[in-house]
Design a protein around this motif. Structure first.
Motif, mmCIF file in Angstrom:
data_model
loop_
_atom_site.group_PDB
_atom_site.id
_atom_site.type_symbol
_atom_site.label_atom_id
_atom_site.label_comp_id
_atom_site.label_asym_id
_atom_site.label_seq_id
_atom_site.Cartn_x
_atom_site.Cartn_y
_atom_site.Cartn_z
ATOM 1 N N PHE A 19 0.838 -1.125 -0.069
ATOM 2 C CA PHE A 19 -0.065 0.093 0.016
ATOM 3 C C PHE A 19 0.785 1.249 -0.076
ATOM 4 O O PHE A 19 0.466 2.411 -0.825
ATOM 5 C CB PHE A 19 -0.845 0.174 1.040
ATOM 6 N N PHE A 22 2.323 2.062 -3.615
ATOM 7 C CA PHE A 22 1.125 2.589 -4.434
ATOM 8 C C PHE A 22 0.828 3.884 -3.770
ATOM 9 O O PHE A 22 0.637 5.060 -4.676
ATOM 10 C CB PHE A 22 0.090 2.006 -4.514
ATOM 11 N N ALA A 23 0.783 4.315 -2.611
ATOM 12 C CA ALA A 23 0.505 5.613 -2.237
ATOM 13 C C ALA A 23 1.429 6.664 -2.511
ATOM 14 O O ALA A 23 1.095 7.693 -2.951
ATOM 15 C CB ALA A 23 0.344 5.770 -0.757
ATOM 16 N N VAL A 41 -5.827 11.196 -2.824
ATOM 17 C CA VAL A 41 -5.885 9.634 -3.279
ATOM 18 C C VAL A 41 -4.662 8.942 -2.381
ATOM 19 O O VAL A 41 -4.944 7.887 -2.097
ATOM 20 C CB VAL A 41 -5.725 9.288 -4.747
ATOM 21 N N SER A 42 -3.644 9.559 -2.436
ATOM 22 C CA SER A 42 -2.468 8.731 -1.671
ATOM 23 C C SER A 42 -2.788 8.904 -0.311
ATOM 24 O O SER A 42 -2.398 7.798 0.313
ATOM 25 C CB SER A 42 -1.067 9.898 -1.982
ATOM 26 N N ILE A 45 -5.085 5.948 0.181
ATOM 27 C CA ILE A 45 -4.272 4.563 0.228
ATOM 28 C C ILE A 45 -3.313 4.254 1.489
ATOM 29 O O ILE A 45 -3.252 3.566 1.817
ATOM 30 C CB ILE A 45 -3.399 4.530 -1.010
ATOM 31 N N PHE A 48 -4.807 2.764 4.575
ATOM 32 C CA PHE A 48 -4.640 1.130 4.532
ATOM 33 C C PHE A 48 -3.288 0.777 4.963
ATOM 34 O O PHE A 48 -3.021 -0.345 5.656
ATOM 35 C CB PHE A 48 -5.365 0.715 3.248
ATOM 36 N N GLU A 49 -2.374 1.598 4.467
ATOM 37 C CA GLU A 49 -0.670 1.267 4.805
ATOM 38 C C GLU A 49 -0.642 1.041 6.406
ATOM 39 O O GLU A 49 -0.050 0.412 7.115
ATOM 40 C CB GLU A 49 0.036 2.241 4.258
#
Length: 114
Positions: A19, A22-23, A41-42, A45, A48-49
């Motif tokens: 995660f 991707f972030a 958006v980051s 994400i 969740f990280e």
């Protein structure tokens, strides 16, 4: 059967780093997206990280010390990032990067040696 603390810690850190990668870097394929959208958006994400990373450190601390937890995280981060940059961003992996990562792994060896 419930995984042991070290296994559970490593699995959670692996998920966390997927995660995180991707972030932090997923937006590089979307240069046309406005920066504020990319940031929001980051952050989404990254939530969740944190949901994986914080429990991983809480569960792993005691079995691992803080330096060992950080070392595990960095080795996982580099491993995930190599796969991400090659397969998602389409970048080539250069042998010099491999040498650099090998030196980092050597440092990890000393962190875990008693």
């Amino acid at each position: 059967m419930f995984p042991t603390a070290p296994v559970f810690t490593i699995v959670l850190l692996l998920l966390s780093n997927i995660f995180m990668t991707f972030a932090w870097y997923g937006h590089l394929k979307f240069k046309a997206a406005p920066l504020y959208v990319v940031i929001l958006v980051s952050w989404g994400i990254a939530l969740f990280e944190y949901c994986f990373q914080v429990p991983a450190n809480r569960i792993g601390y005691g079995y691992f010390n803080a330096a060992q937890l950080k070392t595990i995280q960095e080795i996982i981060t580099l491993s995930v990032f190599v796969l991400f940059s090659v397969f998602y961003l389409g970048e080539a992996f250069h042998w010099k990067q491999g040498i650099g990562f090998a030196f980092i792994a050597l440092g990890a060896f000393f962190i875990f040696t008693k």
